[in-house]
Design an enzyme around this catalytic site. Structure first.
Site, mmCIF file in Angstrom:
data_model
loop_
_atom_site.group_PDB
_atom_site.id
_atom_site.type_symbol
_atom_site.label_atom_id
_atom_site.label_comp_id
_atom_site.label_asym_id
_atom_site.label_seq_id
_atom_site.Cartn_x
_atom_site.Cartn_y
_atom_site.Cartn_z
ATOM 1 N N HIS A 281 -38.534 -36.048 -37.453
ATOM 2 C CA HIS A 281 -39.080 -35.105 -38.445
ATOM 3 C C HIS A 281 -38.603 -35.451 -39.855
ATOM 4 O O HIS A 281 -39.358 -35.342 -40.821
ATOM 5 C CB HIS A 281 -38.757 -33.642 -38.086
ATOM 6 C CG HIS A 281 -37.305 -33.303 -38.069
ATOM 7 N ND1 HIS A 281 -36.451 -33.695 -37.062
ATOM 8 C CD2 HIS A 281 -36.548 -32.605 -38.945
ATOM 9 C CE1 HIS A 281 -35.242 -33.233 -37.329
ATOM 10 N NE2 HIS A 281 -35.272 -32.574 -38.462
ATOM 11 N N CYS B 153 -68.432 -22.333 -30.874
ATOM 12 C CA CYS B 153 -68.694 -21.193 -29.982
ATOM 13 C C CYS B 153 -69.994 -20.478 -30.362
ATOM 14 O O CYS B 153 -70.292 -19.408 -29.821
ATOM 15 C CB CYS B 153 -67.527 -20.227 -30.020
ATOM 16 S SG CYS B 153 -67.122 -19.707 -31.686
#
Ligand SMILES: Cc1cc2nc3c(=O)[nH]c(=O)nc-3n(C[C@H](O)[C@H](O)[C@H](O)COP(=O)(O)O)c2cc1C
Length: 181
Positions: free
Chosen positions: A71, A157
């Site tokens: 990170h 959707c």
């Protein structure tokens, strides 16, 4: 040439992130992709590696890690952070500084004074209009992130409204504008 970190979360729109990664690479940018664990369930990170020619990351624990603290290494490497597509879940984590995965952690480790950060939401229009999502986006903008507004249209959707991830060309233009400013 810019070192672009592309954060990808688990939206059906992530195929556009793949196209964006490809376009930026063809522009001459160095692109590293970081997928959330759920994004890596929708598509293999190898696809992003193939279009960028560089390793894609999902996790900094276990066999996948590259170094001791990925990170920090990725945050230092980046000259720009683009999060596209950004799910409602990831937007919430970023807005609240939740460092519970590689992408959320490196986003906190990036110095906002040095690195411009672009967030591009993608979700169902009802989710996008919801109070928590709008609150979290407002918080990100307050924290210095640039918002690339979603397009209006039919989403996967089949609902219609704002929520479609911006097309790769618009994402690329938004990034260039941010880097130029
Ligand atoms: C096929 C599929 C498509 C999805 N598309 C979206 C989306 O476009 N936007 C969104 O906010 N969530 C979407 N979700 C739900 C997220 O994947 C879910 O909230 C997940 O926890 C997000 O994880 P991440 O933010 O860590 O990637 C989708 C889920 C599935 C199974």
């Amino acid at each position: 040439m810019t070192r672009v970190l592309l954060g990808v979360s688990a939206s059906v729109a992530l195929y556009k992130a793949c196209d964006l990664a490809s376009k930026l690479t063809q522009d001459g940018d160095e692109v590293r992709c970081v997928l959330t664990r759920n994004a890596a369930k929708l598509v293999a990170p190898q696809l992003f590696e193939a279009v960028t020619g560089r390793p894609a990351a999902t996790d900094e624990f276990g066999a996948e890690r590259e170094g001791a603290m990925d990170h920090i290494a990725l945050a230092r490497w980046a000259e720009a952070l683009v999060v596209a597509p950004a799910t409602a879940a990831l937007i919430g984590r970023l807005a609240h500084g939740l460092a519970d995965d590689l992408l959320g952690t490196l986003a906190l480790a990036i110095d906002p004074a040095r690195v411009p950060r672009l967030v591009a939401p993608a979700m169902n229009p009802v989710m996008y209009a919801s109070a928590p999502v709008q609150r979290n986006l407002a918080r990100l903008v307050e924290d210095g992130w640039t918002l690339c507004e979603p397009d209006t249209g039919r989403v996967a959707c089949e609902d219609v409204g704002p929520g479609r991830l911006a097309e790769p060309e618009r994402l690329r233009a938004a990034l260039r504008a941010l880097l130029g400013s």
